[in-house]
Design a protein around this motif. Structure first.
Motif, short mmCIF file in Angstrom:
data_model
loop_
_atom_site.label_atom_id
_atom_site.label_comp_id
_atom_site.label_asym_id
_atom_site.label_seq_id
_atom_site.Cartn_x
_atom_site.Cartn_y
_atom_site.Cartn_z
N MET A 49 0.82 -1.21 0.00
CA MET A 49 0.00 0.00 0.00
C MET A 49 0.85 1.25 0.00
N PHE A 50 1.97 1.20 0.77
CA PHE A 50 2.83 2.37 0.87
C PHE A 50 4.04 2.29 -0.05
N MET A 51 4.25 1.14 -0.65
CA MET A 51 5.45 0.97 -1.47
C MET A 51 5.23 1.49 -2.87
N SER A 52 6.14 2.34 -3.33
CA SER A 52 6.03 2.88 -4.68
C SER A 52 6.57 1.89 -5.68
N GLU A 53 5.82 1.63 -6.74
CA GLU A 53 6.27 0.73 -7.80
C GLU A 53 6.74 1.50 -9.02
N THR A 54 6.73 2.83 -8.94
CA THR A 54 7.08 3.65 -10.08
C THR A 54 8.58 3.64 -10.31
N LEU A 55 9.01 3.23 -11.48
CA LEU A 55 10.42 3.22 -11.81
C LEU A 55 10.82 4.56 -12.38
N TYR A 56 12.13 4.81 -12.43
CA TYR A 56 12.62 6.08 -12.92
C TYR A 56 12.33 6.25 -14.41
N VAL A 57 11.85 7.42 -14.76
CA VAL A 57 11.62 7.79 -16.16
C VAL A 57 12.60 8.87 -16.51
N PRO A 58 13.34 8.79 -17.63
CA PRO A 58 14.31 9.81 -17.99
C PRO A 58 13.73 11.21 -17.94
N GLY B 193 4.58 8.15 11.22
CA GLY B 193 3.35 7.85 10.50
C GLY B 193 3.44 6.53 9.73
N PRO B 194 2.36 6.12 9.07
CA PRO B 194 2.28 4.82 8.38
C PRO B 194 3.35 4.60 7.32
N PHE B 195 3.62 5.60 6.49
CA PHE B 195 4.62 5.42 5.43
C PHE B 195 6.01 5.25 6.03
N ALA B 196 6.35 6.07 7.00
CA ALA B 196 7.66 5.98 7.65
C ALA B 196 7.81 4.62 8.33
N LYS B 197 6.75 4.13 8.95
CA LYS B 197 6.79 2.83 9.61
C LYS B 197 7.00 1.72 8.59
N ALA B 198 6.32 1.82 7.45
CA ALA B 198 6.46 0.80 6.40
C ALA B 198 7.89 0.77 5.86
N ILE B 199 8.50 1.95 5.66
CA ILE B 199 9.88 2.03 5.18
C ILE B 199 10.82 1.34 6.18
N ALA B 200 10.67 1.65 7.45
CA ALA B 200 11.54 1.08 8.48
C ALA B 200 11.38 -0.43 8.56
N GLU B 201 10.15 -0.94 8.44
CA GLU B 201 9.91 -2.37 8.51
C GLU B 201 10.50 -3.09 7.31
N ARG B 202 10.31 -2.53 6.13
CA ARG B 202 10.90 -3.13 4.93
C ARG B 202 12.41 -3.17 5.03
N PHE B 203 12.98 -2.09 5.52
CA PHE B 203 14.43 -2.00 5.65
C PHE B 203 14.94 -3.06 6.62
N ALA B 204 14.28 -3.19 7.76
CA ALA B 204 14.71 -4.16 8.77
C ALA B 204 14.60 -5.59 8.24
N LEU B 205 13.53 -5.90 7.52
CA LEU B 205 13.35 -7.24 6.99
C LEU B 205 14.42 -7.58 5.95
#
Length: 369
Positions: A1-10, A324-336
């Protein structure tokens, strides 16, 4: 839900907007916050090529001291050394940009083109370490501007500082985005044998196009990975920093970066969320509008959601992580991801008990021994 799937566009040019200067992080020069007078560039139709491509200038600075002290409770050191002011790497997001305002210069284009070097840094360091009142604790290098930015190739000020620290057996931690750090592997490996040094390599993205946009004159991502590998093979403890994480721009790369740096020999890893103090918010907003007009509002909306509705919150403990939720999701993904690859999150502890004052071990004293 909080993870961005958008890849870099030139890079894309928004309607009516001028693209940034070639090989520079920003094209704007926001007004220094301490200056009363405001100057505005006006195109009178006579602008020539040289004016459109500002050159890097380097001014020697006669510093009175070289060790900077801080009392911040959310960072792992209380002293640091910066051999340079300003940084030619041109990282658009650099939280140190506002320091140029203390010189009466803009934290924008001035920060990456008008540099200051401290050629007397090693002599000053030797003097300060010789003080009878000096108490040894680890020194951080690269906290404000990169110690291995391009001008270090010829100035060699960082190497001279390391020579003094090696001679005195003083612990030092280095943070850089440059593979030039490998040049000093002879000093670093010798210090590492006594647990006196560590190096943090910042890997913001594995995508060279995105890297060129975010940090135009920093080393290619593959060169940074190669530097991690070379240092690790030489016995130098290496940490990798995913810094900064920018929502909807590079947050989708967290797992891939951690996997890659683990393969290269990094043992520790950490991250920092995008920080937007003072004039940095203006520089980043302009950058987003130029390169990512389709998601600029989304990026800032997520940032504000992690900063209590503001562009930035300087509160200790929150400024590097957010909430907040996004910051928590980033930290959890990083830890995993770190756990999956057997990496520790945090810092590498160095010895402080081997320090010997340069005054007490002067070569001249041997004449009377």
């Amino acid at each position: 839900m909080f993870m961005s799937e958008t890849l870099y566009v030139p890079r894309k040019q928004a309607d009516g907007q001028r693209m940034p200067k070639r090989s520079r992080g920003t094209a704007i020069n926001p007004h220094p916050r301490f200056e009363a007078e405001v100057r505005e560039a006006v195109d009178d139709g006579w602008e020539q090529g040289e004016a459109a491509r500002p050159r890097t200038t380097v001014t020697d600075e006669t510093a009175k001291t070289i060790i900077t002290r801080n009392a911040s409770p959310d960072i792992g050191f209380d002293r640091s050394i910066n051999a340079y002011r300003g940084c030619e790497h041109g990282c658009v997001y650099c939280f140190a940009r506002p320091t140029h305002a203390y010189l009466g210069l803009s934290p924008g284009l001035d920060f990456e083109t008008r540099l200051y070097a401290k050629p007397g840094a090693a002599a000053l360091l030797r003097k300060e370490l010789s003080s009878p009142s000096y108490r040894c604790r680890s020194i951080a290098i690269g906290t404000n501007t990169d110690p291995y930015q391009p001008i270090e190739r010829t100035r060699r000020i960082t190497r001279e500082i390391l020579e003094v620290l090696s001679e005195t057996r003083h612990p030092v931690g280095i943070v850089t985005k440059s593979d030039l750090v490998v040049r000093d592997i002879d000093i670093l490996s010798e210090m590492a044998a006594h647990n006196l040094t560590k190096v943090g390599l910042s890997v913001t993205t594995l995508n060279p196009e995105l890297a060129r946009t975010m940090e135009p004159r920093a080393a290619h991502p593959q060169k940074r990975l190669a530097a991690i590998e070379a240092l690790a093979k030489a016995g130098v403890p290496v940490a990798a920093l995913v810094a900064p994480i920018v929502p909807s721009i590079n947050d989708h790369e967290i797992e891939a970066i951690i996997e890659e740096v683990a393969k290269r020999g990094a043992t520790h890893v950490n991250f920092v969320l995008l920080r937007l103090p003072n004039e940095v918010k203006e520089v980043v907003r302009d950058w987003l509008a130029r390169y990512f007009p389709d998601r600029a509002r989304r990026v800032m909306s997520i940032m504000q959601a992690m900063r209590g509705g503001k562009d930035y919150d300087a509160t200790w403990g929150l400024r590097q992580r957010g909430e907040g939720p996004f910051a928590k999701a980033i930290a959890e993904r990083f830890a995993l991801a770190a756990k999956r690859h057997g990496m520790a999150i945090g810092t590498i502890r160095l010895r402080t008990d081997l320090f010997r004052s340069p005054g007490a071990h002067s070569p001249q004293l041997d004449l009377f021994g």
